[in-house]
Design an enzyme around this catalytic site. Structure first.
Site, PDB file in Angstrom:
ATOM      1  N   ASP A 167       0.814  -1.221   0.000  1.00 40.04           N
ATOM      2  CA  ASP A 167       0.000   0.000   0.000  1.00 40.04           C
ATOM      3  C   ASP A 167       0.848   1.271   0.000  1.00 40.04           C
ATOM      4  O   ASP A 167       0.478   2.290   0.597  1.00 40.04           O
ATOM      5  CB  ASP A 167      -0.950   0.017   1.212  1.00 40.04           C
ATOM      6  CG  ASP A 167      -1.738  -1.276   1.290  1.00 40.04           C
ATOM      7  OD1 ASP A 167      -2.205  -1.734   0.240  1.00 40.04           O
ATOM      8  OD2 ASP A 167      -1.859  -1.827   2.394  1.00 40.04           O
ATOM      9  N   GLU A 168       1.961   1.220  -0.674  1.00 37.64           N
ATOM     10  CA  GLU A 168       2.847   2.395  -0.742  1.00 37.64           C
ATOM     11  C   GLU A 168       2.362   3.409  -1.769  1.00 37.64           C
ATOM     12  O   GLU A 168       2.818   4.561  -1.763  1.00 37.64           O
ATOM     13  CB  GLU A 168       4.278   1.976  -1.132  1.00 37.64           C
ATOM     14  CG  GLU A 168       4.997   1.083  -0.142  1.00 37.64           C
ATOM     15  CD  GLU A 168       4.756  -0.392  -0.420  1.00 37.64           C
ATOM     16  OE1 GLU A 168       3.899  -0.711  -1.274  1.00 37.64           O
ATOM     17  OE2 GLU A 168       5.407  -1.220   0.232  1.00 37.64           O
ATOM     18  N   ALA A 218      -4.094  -7.921  -3.668  1.00 31.24           N
ATOM     19  CA  ALA A 218      -3.558  -6.576  -3.909  1.00 31.24           C
ATOM     20  C   ALA A 218      -4.704  -5.590  -4.106  1.00 31.24           C
ATOM     21  O   ALA A 218      -5.804  -5.979  -4.479  1.00 31.24           O
ATOM     22  CB  ALA A 218      -2.678  -6.597  -5.151  1.00 31.24           C
ATOM     23  N   GLY A 219      -4.415  -4.332  -3.846  1.00 30.81           N
ATOM     24  CA  GLY A 219      -5.444  -3.322  -4.076  1.00 30.81           C
ATOM     25  C   GLY A 219      -4.809  -1.984  -4.361  1.00 30.81           C
ATOM     26  O   GLY A 219      -4.132  -1.417  -3.510  1.00 30.81           O
ATOM     27  N   HIS A 220      -4.941  -1.515  -5.585  1.00 29.04           N
ATOM     28  CA  HIS A 220      -4.365  -0.229  -5.947  1.00 29.04           C
ATOM     29  C   HIS A 220      -5.496   0.746  -6.258  1.00 29.04           C
ATOM     30  O   HIS A 220      -6.418   0.411  -6.987  1.00 29.04           O
ATOM     31  CB  HIS A 220      -3.461  -0.359  -7.182  1.00 29.04           C
ATOM     32  CG  HIS A 220      -2.360  -1.364  -7.008  1.00 29.04           C
ATOM     33  ND1 HIS A 220      -1.629  -1.861  -8.054  1.00 29.04           N
ATOM     34  CD2 HIS A 220      -1.870  -1.955  -5.896  1.00 29.04           C
ATOM     35  CE1 HIS A 220      -0.733  -2.720  -7.593  1.00 29.04           C
ATOM     36  NE2 HIS A 220      -0.867  -2.794  -6.288  1.00 29.04           N
ATOM     37  N   THR A 264      -9.637  -5.154   1.930  1.00 28.85           N
ATOM     38  CA  THR A 264     -10.389  -5.699   3.066  1.00 28.85           C
ATOM     39  C   THR A 264     -10.992  -4.625   3.967  1.00 28.85           C
ATOM     40  O   THR A 264     -11.727  -4.941   4.886  1.00 28.85           O
ATOM     41  CB  THR A 264      -9.466  -6.574   3.947  1.00 28.85           C
ATOM     42  OG1 THR A 264      -8.372  -5.745   4.380  1.00 28.85           O
ATOM     43  CG2 THR A 264      -8.926  -7.750   3.190  1.00 28.85           C
ATOM     44  N   ARG A 287      -4.917   0.184   8.699  1.00 27.02           N
ATOM     45  CA  ARG A 287      -3.488  -0.103   8.567  1.00 27.02           C
ATOM     46  C   ARG A 287      -2.752   0.374   9.817  1.00 27.02           C
ATOM     47  O   ARG A 287      -3.227   1.282  10.497  1.00 27.02           O
ATOM     48  CB  ARG A 287      -2.930   0.586   7.323  1.00 27.02           C
ATOM     49  CG  ARG A 287      -3.560   0.047   6.040  1.00 27.02           C
ATOM     50  CD  ARG A 287      -3.082   0.785   4.812  1.00 27.02           C
ATOM     51  NE  ARG A 287      -3.748   0.300   3.612  1.00 27.02           N
ATOM     52  CZ  ARG A 287      -4.089   1.063   2.581  1.00 27.02           C
ATOM     53  NH1 ARG A 287      -3.829   2.342   2.586  1.00 27.02           N
ATOM     54  NH2 ARG A 287      -4.694   0.538   1.541  1.00 27.02           N
TER      55      ARG A 287
HETATM   56  P1  IMO Z   1      -0.730  -4.220  -2.397  1.00 25.59           P
HETATM   57  O1  IMO Z   1      -0.376  -4.722  -3.756  1.00 25.59           O
HETATM   58  C1  IMO Z   1      -0.827  -4.777   1.899  1.00 25.59           C
HETATM   59  C2  IMO Z   1      -0.721  -8.867   3.464  1.00 25.59           C
HETATM   60  C3  IMO Z   1      -1.977  -9.268   4.207  1.00 25.59           C
HETATM   61  C4  IMO Z   1      -1.396 -10.240   5.202  1.00 25.59           C
HETATM   62  C5  IMO Z   1      -0.325 -10.963   4.397  1.00 25.59           C
HETATM   63  C6  IMO Z   1      -0.767 -12.283   3.797  1.00 25.59           C
HETATM   64  O2  IMO Z   1      -2.048  -3.565  -2.280  1.00 25.59           O
HETATM   65  O3  IMO Z   1       0.374  -3.422  -1.774  1.00 25.59           O
HETATM   66  P2  IMO Z   1      -2.429 -12.877   1.780  1.00 25.59           P
HETATM   67  O4  IMO Z   1      -3.894 -12.573   1.615  1.00 25.59           O
HETATM   68  O5  IMO Z   1      -1.586 -12.316   0.690  1.00 25.59           O
HETATM   69  O6  IMO Z   1      -2.165 -14.329   2.020  1.00 25.59           O
HETATM   70  O7  IMO Z   1      -2.032 -12.121   3.162  1.00 25.59           O
HETATM   71  O8  IMO Z   1       0.032 -10.077   3.342  1.00 25.59           O
HETATM   72  N1  IMO Z   1      -0.938  -8.356   2.088  1.00 25.59           N
HETATM   73  C7  IMO Z   1      -0.926  -7.060   1.763  1.00 25.59           C
HETATM   74  N2  IMO Z   1      -0.820  -5.954   2.535  1.00 25.59           N
HETATM   75  N3  IMO Z   1      -0.918  -4.626   0.566  1.00 25.59           N
HETATM   76  C8  IMO Z   1      -0.970  -5.718  -0.235  1.00 25.59           C
HETATM   77  O9  IMO Z   1      -0.885  -5.623  -1.559  1.00 25.59           O
HETATM   78  C9  IMO Z   1      -1.030  -7.014   0.359  1.00 25.59           C
HETATM   79  N4  IMO Z   1      -1.116  -8.263  -0.114  1.00 25.59           N
HETATM   80  C10 IMO Z   1      -1.038  -9.072   0.950  1.00 25.59           C
HETATM   81  O10 IMO Z   1      -2.581  -8.163   4.846  1.00 25.59           O
HETATM   82  O11 IMO Z   1      -0.761  -9.549   6.250  1.00 25.59           O
HETATM   83 MG    MG Z   2      -3.170  -3.285  -0.511  1.00 22.05          MG
END
Ligand code: IMO
Ligand code: MG
Length: 444
Positions: free
Chosen positions: A17-18, A51-53, A317, A321
């Site tokens: 989430d950067e 992932a979520g952008h 979700t 954060r």
């Molecule tokens: P983007 O691309 C932030 C975190 C989950 C959890 C761990 C494992 O938006 O940056 P998972 O469902 O992948 O098995 O969960 O990884 N997580 C993320 N946190 N941004 C994401 O993607 C994430 N994808 C997985 O919150 O702690």
């Molecule tokens: Mg995310």
């Protein structure tokens, strides 16, 4: 004139989430304007609907999960590599939202036929069994487990089964290890209904997108002349399966070097392209789910301000954060494992609320041994002996980033912050986001 092809990777340097989506979108937008949309291709490499952008275009916000930010430019081709996992039901709703405004989305999206499918039973297992990790409950872990256990189902398997008229049998067979979730009343639908729903959504995927052989990108879309590839990775360094804070990680690898096999790019291919590897760093790191964040802000009066000011709730979700102070040791580590040419800083505007800003420049383990020379990613459950060492700098209270048009318009204290990040993070800051809308970015 012959223009050599370029390749730009965009990676998250912290806990996710950067702001990778926004940075990718800025880059593809500029490249498409400069080289022509037909010469730019966006490549998705790993992860799935975890992932979520968020990308803002004018007043509208779009959310991409499985797809890339390239979805939001008409005519632009995107290719989703084989190391991604695809949950048909989630993709369907993602597509329905985006295609209202981008009606050509399906035609210009290519998905590797080797992609593993997340079935409802994988989502069910994730929801029931992975609470301690705090996953996104999108079935990511169970899908990758099935892949590596060689019990998964790929799009190509489905295509064959459709031809052989045995799709129901194929999917039903994949459910056999998950019976107990359905028998114990954990699901509100029967296993048979879940299978039927999966099949309907899978067939929809096959009819809506171009499902292509894994090597299609290499054979058909790849050229060393005037093509501009933007690699958008999902997830981030702290949650990388190999170099993250295991077990509090996702189930795929998202560091730079691992992105290429998903696309069938060899080291020689990479050497023949004009490459730029970009890390995205939020000016304060955040995490969702469990796992260490060494500079986590425990003072609620500060962390709440960051969460509220930056709307720091997960796109996937909706979870809150956990924010931390800027951490140069983490940036240094991310740079070491990814290899960035430079980094882009996001959300400096959200720190405008504070008079003073703390920046972590080292970790101390104990009095005698002095500062740690590495990021303690394997100290997962016990950080008690490790204390971040901070320097405090003056902030840029109430500074209005929307007025910044050039690098030199940045507040002197922002420039000071950047200098410290560069010095202790050991990497150059080349660009800064000044807001969420398209065009709100300045380059050094
Ligand atoms: P983007 O691309 C932030 C975190 C989950 C959890 C761990 C494992 O938006 O940056 P998972 O469902 O992948 O098995 O969960 O990884 N997580 C993320 N946190 N941004 C994401 O993607 C994430 N994808 C997985 O919150 O702690
Ligand atoms: Mg995310």
């Amino acid at each position: 004139m012959t223009i050599p092809s370029t390749l730009t990777t965009i990676n998250g340097a912290q806990g996710g989430d950067e702001g990778k989506g926004k940075v990718t979108f800025e880059i593809i937008h500029r490249k498409a304007q400069y080289y022509g949309v037909e010469n730019v291709i966006v490549l998705g490499t790993n992860g799935g609907s975890n992932a979520g952008h968020t990308i803002k275009i004018g007043k509208k916000s779009y959310h991409v999960h499985y797809l890339t930010s390239g979805s939001l430019i008409h005519g632009l081709k995107q290719y989703l590599g084989c190391d991604k996992v695809l949950h048909p039901q989630s993709l369907r709703s993602e597509y329905n939202d985006i295609s209202k405004d981008f009606t050509d989305l399906g035609h210009r999206t290519y998905i590797s036929s080797n992609t593993h499918i997340t079935l409802s039973c994988h989502v069910m297992k994730d929801k029931c069994d992975n609470g301690h990790i705090g996953t996104t409950s999108k079935g990511i872990g169970p899908t990758y487990s099935a892949k590596y256990n060689r019990t998964g189902v790929r799009l190509i398997d489905v295509q064959h089964a459709i031809k052989n008229k045995n799709l129901f049998t194929l999917i039903q067979d994949k459910y056999k290890d998950y019976n107990h979730y359905y028998n114990s009343g954990k699901s509100d639908i029967s296993m048979r209904d879940a299978i039927i729903q999966d099949i309907e959504d899978i067939v929809w995927v096959i009819e809506t997108f171009n499902i292509v052989d894994l090597t299609y990108f290499k054979r058909v879309l790849f050229s060393r002349i005037n093509k501009h590839y933007i690699v958008e990775s999902s997830n981030a360094t702290l949650i990388d399966i190999n170099y993250g804070t295991y077990p509090y990680v996702t189930s795929s690898s998202c560091i730079t070097s691992n992105l290429f096999s998903s696309l069938c790019l060899t080291p020689l291919d990479i050497m023949s392209l004009n490459c730029t590897f970009i890390g995205v760093v939020k000016s304060y790191p955040t995490r969702v789910g469990a796992g260490i964040l060494p500079t986590e802000i425990t003072d609620k009066s500060i962390s709440e301000k960051i969460i509220e000011g930056g709307a720091e709730f997960g796109v996937t979700t909706g979870r809150r954060r956990r924010p931390g102070w800027p951490d140069c040791v983490l940036i240094n580590y991310a740079n070491m494992v990814n290899g960035f040419n430079h980094i882009n800083l996001t959300r400096l505007d959200n720190l405008s609320q504070f008079d003073k800003i703390m920046i972590c420049i080292a970790y101390l383990q104990d009095e005698e041994s002095g500062p740690l020379s590495y990021f303690p990613y394997h100290h997962n459950d016990d950080m008690s002996s490790i204390s971040p060492q901070y320097i405090e700098i003056d902030g840029w209270k109430d500074f209005d980033f929307t007025k910044v048009k050039n690098w030199s318009d940045l507040h002197p204290n922002v420039l000071n912050y950047i200098k410290i990040i560069e010095k202790y993070g050991n990497v150059e800051v080349k660009s800064v986001n000044t807001g969420q809308e398209l065009g709100m970015i300045v380059f050094k």
